[in-house]
Design a protein around this motif. Structure first.
Motif, short mmCIF file in Angstrom:
data_model
loop_
_atom_site.label_atom_id
_atom_site.label_comp_id
_atom_site.label_asym_id
_atom_site.label_seq_id
_atom_site.Cartn_x
_atom_site.Cartn_y
_atom_site.Cartn_z
N SER A 37 0.92 -1.31 0.02
CA SER A 37 -0.08 -0.23 0.10
C SER A 37 0.84 1.27 -0.03
O SER A 37 2.00 1.27 0.89
N TYR A 39 1.40 5.22 0.57
CA TYR A 39 0.89 6.43 1.02
C TYR A 39 1.31 7.69 0.21
O TYR A 39 2.72 7.94 -0.02
N ALA A 61 -2.25 8.50 6.20
CA ALA A 61 -1.26 7.20 6.39
C ALA A 61 -2.14 6.26 7.22
O ALA A 61 -2.08 4.90 6.78
N SER A 64 -4.31 4.70 4.47
CA SER A 64 -3.67 3.83 3.78
C SER A 64 -3.19 2.42 4.27
O SER A 64 -3.08 1.63 3.26
N LYS A 65 -2.78 2.47 5.46
CA LYS A 65 -2.60 1.21 6.08
C LYS A 65 -3.51 0.37 6.37
O LYS A 65 -3.29 -0.76 6.23
N ARG A 66 -4.65 0.95 6.71
CA ARG A 66 -5.52 0.08 7.03
C ARG A 66 -6.15 -0.95 5.95
O ARG A 66 -6.22 -2.28 6.34
N LEU A 68 -4.41 -2.32 3.70
CA LEU A 68 -3.38 -3.28 3.73
C LEU A 68 -3.40 -4.28 4.91
O LEU A 68 -3.15 -5.68 4.72
N GLU A 69 -3.63 -3.95 6.15
CA GLU A 69 -3.76 -4.96 7.30
C GLU A 69 -5.10 -5.92 7.32
O GLU A 69 -5.12 -7.09 7.27
N CYS A 84 3.83 -7.54 4.15
CA CYS A 84 3.26 -6.26 3.85
C CYS A 84 4.41 -5.32 3.73
O CYS A 84 5.57 -5.40 4.42
N PHE A 86 4.66 -1.02 3.40
CA PHE A 86 3.94 0.33 3.49
C PHE A 86 4.78 1.29 3.17
O PHE A 86 5.66 1.53 3.76
N GLU A 88 5.99 5.15 1.04
CA GLU A 88 5.30 6.54 0.75
C GLU A 88 5.92 7.07 -0.34
O GLU A 88 7.13 6.81 -0.81
#
Length: 146
Positions: A37, A39, A61, A64-66, A68-69, A84, A86, A88
């Motif tokens: 993912s 950001y 942020a 954008s992370k949610r 992915l999890e 995973c 994450f 930028e």
């Protein structure tokens, strides 16, 4: 043929279809699956905010992370392990760089049909990635909107 698969994850409704495609390919080839993912601070210009504040950066942020999890949990429920990432920056650039770094054989991502002004103002991440990726790219379309 496919040893390493990279899946671009976002908050779109088509994420489920993207994950199902990636899970099936991962199973068939006993591949390693990576989720990414990105950001993109450039998204702030679309938010029409008067001036960036730390809270806005934190919210972007987190948003954008949610996905992915959540995607990692969905794959785990299917019996698929994933790693995973994450990142930028520019979505296209970061996914292409990660695919190169991982020596990915395939990138899987969604594509939404975009109309009107939005199409004129911005390019599709899926279309841009086809030109930049160091490997094959599988685009999962959301044909319900076409």
């Amino acid at each position: 043929m496919f040893d390493t698969i990279l899946v671009a994850v976002d908050a779109s409704a088509q994420r489920g279809g993207v994950l199902l495609h990636a899970a099936e390919i991962t199973r068939r080839f006993s591949a390693r699956l990576h989720l990414v993912s990105v950001y993109d601070i450039g998204q702030l210009s679309e938010a029409k905010v008067p001036g960036p504040s730390p809270e806005i950066f934190e919210t972007l942020a987190a948003e954008s992370k949610r996905p992915l999890e959540e995607a990692q949990k969905e794959l785990a429920a299917m019996g698929i392990r994933s790693q995973c990432h994450f990142l930028e920056g520019s979505v296209i650039e970061q996914i292409a760089l990660l695919a190169q770094s991982l020596e990915a054989d395939l990138v899987v991502m969604g594509h939404r049909y975009v109309t009107g002004l939005r199409r004129l103002l911005g390019s599709s991440a899926a279309k841009g990635l086809i030109d930049r990726a160091p490997c094959s790219v599988l685009i999962v379309r959301d044909d319900k909107l076409v």
